[in-house]
Design a protein around this motif. Structure first.
Motif, PDB file in Angstrom:
ATOM      1  N   THR A 318       0.838  -1.200   0.000  1.00 15.04           N
ATOM      2  CA  THR A 318       0.000   0.000   0.000  1.00 15.04           C
ATOM      3  C   THR A 318       0.875   1.252   0.000  1.00 15.04           C
ATOM      4  O   THR A 318       0.581   2.234  -0.688  1.00 15.04           O
ATOM      5  CB  THR A 318      -0.951   0.000   1.212  1.00 15.04           C
ATOM      6  N   SER A 392     -10.370   2.438   2.713  1.00 12.55           N
ATOM      7  CA  SER A 392     -10.046   1.330   3.608  1.00 12.55           C
ATOM      8  C   SER A 392      -9.364   0.236   2.809  1.00 12.55           C
ATOM      9  O   SER A 392      -9.719  -0.017   1.656  1.00 12.55           O
ATOM     10  CB  SER A 392     -11.345   0.811   4.230  1.00 12.55           C
ATOM     11  N   VAL A 393      -8.387  -0.429   3.420  1.00  9.86           N
ATOM     12  CA  VAL A 393      -7.671  -1.522   2.741  1.00  9.86           C
ATOM     13  C   VAL A 393      -7.026  -2.465   3.741  1.00  9.86           C
ATOM     14  O   VAL A 393      -6.657  -2.061   4.837  1.00  9.86           O
ATOM     15  CB  VAL A 393      -6.560  -0.984   1.821  1.00  9.86           C
ATOM     16  N   GLY A 394      -6.876  -3.722   3.352  1.00 13.60           N
ATOM     17  CA  GLY A 394      -6.058  -4.656   4.119  1.00 13.60           C
ATOM     18  C   GLY A 394      -6.825  -5.842   4.633  1.00 13.60           C
ATOM     19  O   GLY A 394      -6.306  -6.938   4.695  1.00 13.60           O
ATOM     20  N   GLU A 395      -8.062  -5.605   5.033  1.00 11.20           N
ATOM     21  CA  GLU A 395      -8.943  -6.679   5.490  1.00 11.20           C
ATOM     22  C   GLU A 395     -10.350  -6.242   5.101  1.00 11.20           C
ATOM     23  O   GLU A 395     -10.560  -5.086   4.741  1.00 11.20           O
ATOM     24  CB  GLU A 395      -8.937  -6.786   7.012  1.00 11.20           C
ATOM     25  N   GLY A 396     -11.293  -7.142   5.284  1.00 11.50           N
ATOM     26  CA  GLY A 396     -12.667  -6.730   5.134  1.00 11.50           C
ATOM     27  C   GLY A 396     -12.994  -5.740   6.233  1.00 11.50           C
ATOM     28  O   GLY A 396     -12.471  -5.838   7.339  1.00 11.50           O
ATOM     29  N   ASP A 418     -13.831   1.149  -0.228  1.00  6.33           N
ATOM     30  CA  ASP A 418     -13.310  -0.099   0.361  1.00  6.33           C
ATOM     31  C   ASP A 418     -12.585  -0.791  -0.776  1.00  6.33           C
ATOM     32  O   ASP A 418     -13.203  -1.305  -1.701  1.00  6.33           O
ATOM     33  CB  ASP A 418     -14.484  -0.927   0.889  1.00  6.33           C
ATOM     34  N   THR A 419     -11.242  -0.770  -0.716  1.00  7.94           N
ATOM     35  CA  THR A 419     -10.435  -1.194  -1.854  1.00  7.94           C
ATOM     36  C   THR A 419      -9.905  -2.601  -1.643  1.00  7.94           C
ATOM     37  O   THR A 419      -9.184  -2.859  -0.692  1.00  7.94           O
ATOM     38  CB  THR A 419      -9.248  -0.237  -2.062  1.00  7.94           C
ATOM     39  N   TRP A 420     -10.254  -3.510  -2.541  1.00  7.31           N
ATOM     40  CA  TRP A 420      -9.720  -4.868  -2.454  1.00  7.31           C
ATOM     41  C   TRP A 420      -8.568  -5.019  -3.433  1.00  7.31           C
ATOM     42  O   TRP A 420      -8.702  -4.712  -4.619  1.00  7.31           O
ATOM     43  CB  TRP A 420     -10.777  -5.936  -2.772  1.00  7.31           C
ATOM     44  N   TRP A 421      -7.458  -5.496  -2.917  1.00 14.18           N
ATOM     45  CA  TRP A 421      -6.310  -5.837  -3.771  1.00 14.18           C
ATOM     46  C   TRP A 421      -5.286  -6.568  -2.942  1.00 14.18           C
ATOM     47  O   TRP A 421      -5.565  -6.926  -1.797  1.00 14.18           O
ATOM     48  CB  TRP A 421      -5.737  -4.596  -4.458  1.00 14.18           C
ATOM     49  N   GLN A 422      -4.122  -6.831  -3.524  1.00 12.01           N
ATOM     50  CA  GLN A 422      -3.098  -7.644  -2.867  1.00 12.01           C
ATOM     51  C   GLN A 422      -1.708  -7.162  -3.269  1.00 12.01           C
ATOM     52  O   GLN A 422      -1.568  -6.494  -4.293  1.00 12.01           O
ATOM     53  CB  GLN A 422      -3.208  -9.103  -3.326  1.00 12.01           C
ATOM     54  N   THR A 423      -0.710  -7.570  -2.488  1.00 14.39           N
ATOM     55  CA  THR A 423       0.678  -7.294  -2.871  1.00 14.39           C
ATOM     56  C   THR A 423       0.890  -7.736  -4.321  1.00 14.39           C
ATOM     57  O   THR A 423       1.528  -7.045  -5.115  1.00 14.39           O
ATOM     58  CB  THR A 423       1.637  -8.071  -1.944  1.00 14.39           C
ATOM     59  N   ASP A 507      -8.575 -15.662  -2.124  1.00 13.72           N
ATOM     60  CA  ASP A 507      -9.697 -15.199  -1.304  1.00 13.72           C
ATOM     61  C   ASP A 507     -10.994 -15.823  -1.816  1.00 13.72           C
ATOM     62  O   ASP A 507     -11.122 -16.113  -3.001  1.00 13.72           O
ATOM     63  CB  ASP A 507      -9.866 -13.672  -1.415  1.00 13.72           C
ATOM     64  N   ARG A 522      -9.962 -15.477   3.449  1.00 14.62           N
ATOM     65  CA  ARG A 522      -9.013 -16.346   2.752  1.00 14.62           C
ATOM     66  C   ARG A 522      -9.613 -17.748   2.568  1.00 14.62           C
ATOM     67  O   ARG A 522     -10.341 -18.240   3.436  1.00 14.62           O
ATOM     68  CB  ARG A 522      -7.707 -16.463   3.555  1.00 14.62           C
ATOM     69  N   LYS A 615      -3.213  -7.607  10.106  1.00 15.43           N
ATOM     70  CA  LYS A 615      -4.292  -8.569   9.827  1.00 15.43           C
ATOM     71  C   LYS A 615      -4.441  -9.547  10.990  1.00 15.43           C
ATOM     72  O   LYS A 615      -3.448 -10.011  11.544  1.00 15.43           O
ATOM     73  CB  LYS A 615      -3.956  -9.386   8.587  1.00 15.43           C
ATOM     74  N   GLU A 651       4.443 -11.991   8.548  1.00 15.06           N
ATOM     75  CA  GLU A 651       4.217 -10.659   8.016  1.00 15.06           C
ATOM     76  C   GLU A 651       3.167  -9.903   8.816  1.00 15.06           C
ATOM     77  O   GLU A 651       2.164 -10.425   9.156  1.00 15.06           O
ATOM     78  CB  GLU A 651       3.756 -10.772   6.576  1.00 15.06           C
TER      79      GLU A 651
HETATM   80  C1  WT7 Z   1      -5.144  -9.728   1.233  1.00 16.12           C
HETATM   81  C2  WT7 Z   1      -3.948  -9.088   0.566  1.00 16.12           C
HETATM   82  C3  WT7 Z   1      -3.819  -4.748  -0.557  1.00 16.12           C
HETATM   83  C4  WT7 Z   1      -2.860  -4.043   0.247  1.00 16.12           C
HETATM   84  C5  WT7 Z   1      -2.757  -4.454   1.669  1.00 16.12           C
HETATM   85  C6  WT7 Z   1      -2.791  -5.921   1.908  1.00 16.12           C
HETATM   86  C7  WT7 Z   1      -7.118  -8.961   2.235  1.00 16.12           C
HETATM   87  C8  WT7 Z   1      -7.120  -6.612   1.334  1.00 16.12           C
HETATM   88  C9  WT7 Z   1      -9.227  -6.116   1.444  1.00 16.12           C
HETATM   89  C10 WT7 Z   1     -10.542  -5.585   1.418  1.00 16.12           C
HETATM   90  C11 WT7 Z   1     -11.339  -7.637   2.247  1.00 16.12           C
HETATM   91  C12 WT7 Z   1      -9.066  -7.445   1.902  1.00 16.12           C
HETATM   92  C13 WT7 Z   1      -7.428 -10.074   1.266  1.00 16.12           C
HETATM   93  C14 WT7 Z   1      -6.267 -10.026   0.288  1.00 16.12           C
HETATM   94  N1  WT7 Z   1      -7.740  -7.712   1.821  1.00 16.12           N
HETATM   95  N2  WT7 Z   1      -8.007  -5.648   1.115  1.00 16.12           N
HETATM   96  N3  WT7 Z   1     -10.780  -4.328   1.021  1.00 16.12           N
HETATM   97  N4  WT7 Z   1     -11.556  -6.376   1.830  1.00 16.12           N
HETATM   98  N5  WT7 Z   1     -10.118  -8.188   2.306  1.00 16.12           N
HETATM   99  O1  WT7 Z   1      -1.998  -6.609   0.990  1.00 16.12           O
HETATM  100  O2  WT7 Z   1      -0.831  -8.161   2.529  1.00 16.12           O
HETATM  101  O3  WT7 Z   1      -0.981  -8.653   0.057  1.00 16.12           O
HETATM  102  O4  WT7 Z   1      -2.992  -8.839   1.556  1.00 16.12           O
HETATM  103  O5  WT7 Z   1      -5.701  -8.820   2.202  1.00 16.12           O
HETATM  104  O6  WT7 Z   1      -7.466 -11.281   1.936  1.00 16.12           O
HETATM  105  O7  WT7 Z   1      -6.052 -11.226  -0.397  1.00 16.12           O
HETATM  106  P1  WT7 Z   1      -1.622  -8.099   1.271  1.00 16.12           P
END
Ligand code: WT7
Length: 651
Positions: A318, A392-396, A418-423, A507, A522, A615, A651
């Motif tokens: 992020t 918001s980011v990182g978890e639900g 509410d932004t969903w994404w991943q590393t 996920d 997950r 998380k 992590e």
């Molecule tokens: C995992 C990715 C994305 C940057 C920070 C985390 C969970 C992330 C959301 C959201 C529900 C989410 C998922 C995903 N996650 N954003 N908005 N709603 N779950 O990066 O450490 O690579 O984690 O975080 O499970 O797969 P990351």
């Protein structure tokens, strides 16, 4: 009867809908649902053509690319044949276009010291830092580890690497010496940049000391650059160690950005898998840069006058995408804060927002839940009227936490993205476009243009709106990872083997009848109760909707009758746990989402174990619930932070 493998039941009901105000939409980049849909459809019809046009217009090209996408599953190459530079796109481009005097970074240290850097000033520092790296023998393709506090110098170090084609590997400055050494060795890092120490809740964390320990086991690292942040006494290894300020004084101010192949690696970032050693997620130059920039502009609806603050540390993706590469490519003014949210008091964030007139604020659910627990009075004593958009980011984000964010921080006026994404995805994949998409608390709403998600069961078949399943991406996108550093086998295995042709995110998710996506947690965390597969987040959200509950985690525990029983861990906003409350919570969940999801065990705890990125560690709680980890008398208030610290390098 049990569902097909991979498919989940859904028990959550959430019908609240929050459209943006007409005024907000009128000023937005994408102003209506139909405008969003037209853009999404256009992109989906021909993703390559869509990204090709954006890449041409949004990035600086030293040499134009000749092919947009070369896809040899699971390897993508984007903008093949082109040469660009992420540092150039973040800095020189703005200066060349007359925006050199605009503020790039507003920084506040934890003790209250402040710095502002314009784009021209930032460029000058990045050039010097890049020259300094060259003077220590760093060349294109070399890996540089960065273990620094959230200071402007951290961003400068990243951009200096990018400028000369060195690959940065930022290691969050809370990791142990062991973790640093493991990452140095995996990446064969040649140099590390650190600081004497970092401020955290009034104490100096000795970063250089930790790096000294790590370097005893990092034979490839020949040099260590040390920023004097705190004025701490440090051990010094002559020839290896160099003060940042000495190097910067001697370094040449001349350092043009190196034209780099589109696919030249920009950085690696280690992320812990659920098992085994951390994965070095590899990102590219052009595709990543374009994706970070466009998603920043779309999702945060960037406007020239914004003061934008993402609270993430640059040690996480992020921070890479939405503190450095996205906002700086877009020419934004970025606020950076070094310290803790409760230093000196629990109102530090609101104090910062009020003083700097922050307009866009992007943080994580774990922080929001802490704010709720700390109490509303810390918020209400500040004027937050400068805010126009929240993220918001990182978890639900549990719907009740969402509602609190909306009411207390957003004053019921700010849309929440509410932004969903991943590393691995490099940038935001699903999120409201705030002027166009009405929000539902707990849903990341819809995919961004060019992103084509699907929800499938284990046979690859798409599931219907009443069920959850595996979230996959049906088409490559420019920001996607380019592999795991040094481990092709694992890259194929983790992301591409179970759903051939599609990227497996790991996920679970569900798409409702309106086409909104709901992340369900997950895949590995699913609970299997009497043949029904339940998501963690739905049970947790039901608990968090009880007024006494601040935070909750749900896990499965082996049960002879049901397969798995529902075990929940709960932290309270205030007050003491008691038997009556335990019964009330069980009934509350039953009423909210049904008897199937009703908890069998309720355990109260002072805090939940978390990863360093915040998380909840459900895997650890699963062991505790199953009795694999000795936690003493489980009927009393417990503090799992001790257990979490035993696993500190996750992590
Ligand atoms: C995992 C990715 C994305 C940057 C920070 C985390 C969970 C992330 C959301 C959201 C529900 C989410 C998922 C995903 N996650 N954003 N908005 N709603 N779950 O990066 O450490 O690579 O984690 O975080 O499970 O797969 P990351």
């Amino acid at each position: 009867m049990s569902e097909p493998a991979g498919q989940l039941d859904t028990v959550m009901q959430e019908s609240r809908l929050f459209p943006p105000s007409a005024e907000f939409s009128a000023q937005s980049r994408i102003k209506s649902l139909s405008e969003y849909e037209a853009l999404w459809n256009k992109a989906a019809a021909d993703p390559s053509a869509f990204w090709e046009e954006l890449a041409k217009n949004e990035l600086h090209w030293f040499t134009p690319f000749t092919e947009t996408l070369r896809w040899n599953e699971p390897y993508a190459e984007w903008f093949v044949g082109g040469k660009t530079n992420a540092s150039y796109n973040c800095l020189d481009k703005h200066v060349a276009e007359g925006r050199g005097d605009q503020t790039a970074i507003i920084w506040e240290g934890e003790p209250g010291d402040q710095k502002k850097l314009t784009y021209a000033e930032l460029l000058a520092k990045v050039c010097k830092c890049a020259s300094a790296l060259k003077s220590l023998g760093i060349q294109q393709g070399d890996v540089v580890s960065i273990y620094m506090p959230m200071t402007p110098e951290l961003a400068i170090a990243m951009l200096a690497c990018a400028r000369i084609g060195a690959i940065h590997s930022v290691i969050f400055a809370g990791f142990s010496a062991e973790a640093i050494a493991e990452r140095n060795n995996d990446a064969k890092a040649k140099l590390i940049i650190t600081a004497d120490a970092s401020w955290r809740r009034g104490k100096a964390l000795p970063l250089k000391h930790t790096v000294d320990e790590a370097l005893k086991k990092s034979p490839t690292v020949k040099h260590c650059i040390v920023l004097d942040r705190v004025n701490e006494a440090v051990h010094w290894t002559p020839g290896r160690d160099h003060w940042w300020h000495d190097l910067m004084r001697q370094a040449s101010a001349e350092c043009p950005a190196t034209p780099l192949d589109s696919e030249a690696p920009l950085f690696i970032l280690y992320t812990s898998g659920s098992t085994g050693k951390p994965k070095g997620i590899k990102h590219s130059t052009a595709g990543y840069n374009l994706y970070a920039k466009k998603t920043f502009e779309w999702v945060f609806d960037h406007r020239a006058e914004d003061i934008y603050w993402c609270t993430a540390d640059c040690g996480w993706i992020t921070g890479h995408s939405y503190v450095v590469y996205g906002p700086l490519s877009a020419g934004a003014t970025v606020l950076m804060y070094e310290g803790a949210p409760n230093a000196p008091q629990e109102d530090r964030f609101w104090d910062i927002i009020e003083r700097h007139k922050v307009t866009v604020f992007y943080t994580a659910p774990t922080a929001i839940r802490a704010f709720i627990k700390w109490g509303d009075h810390h918020v209400t004593k500040h004027d937050l009227s400068s805010l126009r958009l929240l993220g918001s980011v990182g978890e639900g984000i549990n719907p009740e936490a969402w509602m609190w964010y909306h009411r207390l921080i957003g004053g019921e006026r700010c849309p929440i993205v509410d932004t969903w994404w991943q590393t691995e995805t490099g940038g935001i994949m699903m999120s409201p476009l705030p002027g166009a998409i009405a929000t539902k608390p707990g849903s990341c709403t819809k995919p961004l243009p060019g992103i084509i998600p699907q929800i499938v069961d284990a046979s690859g078949k798409e599931v219907d709106a009443h069920h959850g399943g595996w979230l996959v991406m049906a088409h490559p996108w420019p920001g996607m990872l380019r592999g795991i550093w040094g481990d092709d086998e694992r890259y194929r295995e983790v992301y591409w083997s179970k759903t051939p042709g599609k990227y497996l995110a790991g996920d679970n998710a569900r798409r409702d009848a309106d086409g909104y996506y709901w992340i369900m947690g997950r895949i590995d965390d699913v609970l299997n109760v009497s043949g029904h597969r339940l998501s963690t987040i739905e049970i947790e959200s039901a608990l968090v909707s009880h007024p006494a509950v601040a935070e909750a985690a749900a896990v499965g525990r082996p049960d002879d009758l049901k397969g798995e029983a529902v075990a929940v861990f709960v932290t309270l906003k205030s007050g003491q746990p008691n038997e009556a409350l335990r019964k009330e919570l069980v009934q509350h969940v039953r009423k909210q989402i049904g008897a199937l999801a009703q908890p069998d065990d309720v355990r109260f705890t002072g805090s939940l174990p978390k990863t360093r990125s915040g998380k909840i560690m459900r895997r650890l709680l699963r062991d505790i619930a199953a009795g694999k980890e000795s936690v003493g008398d489980t009927t009393t208030l417990e503090d799992y932070s001790v257990l979490a610290s035993l696993r500190q390098d996750e992590e």
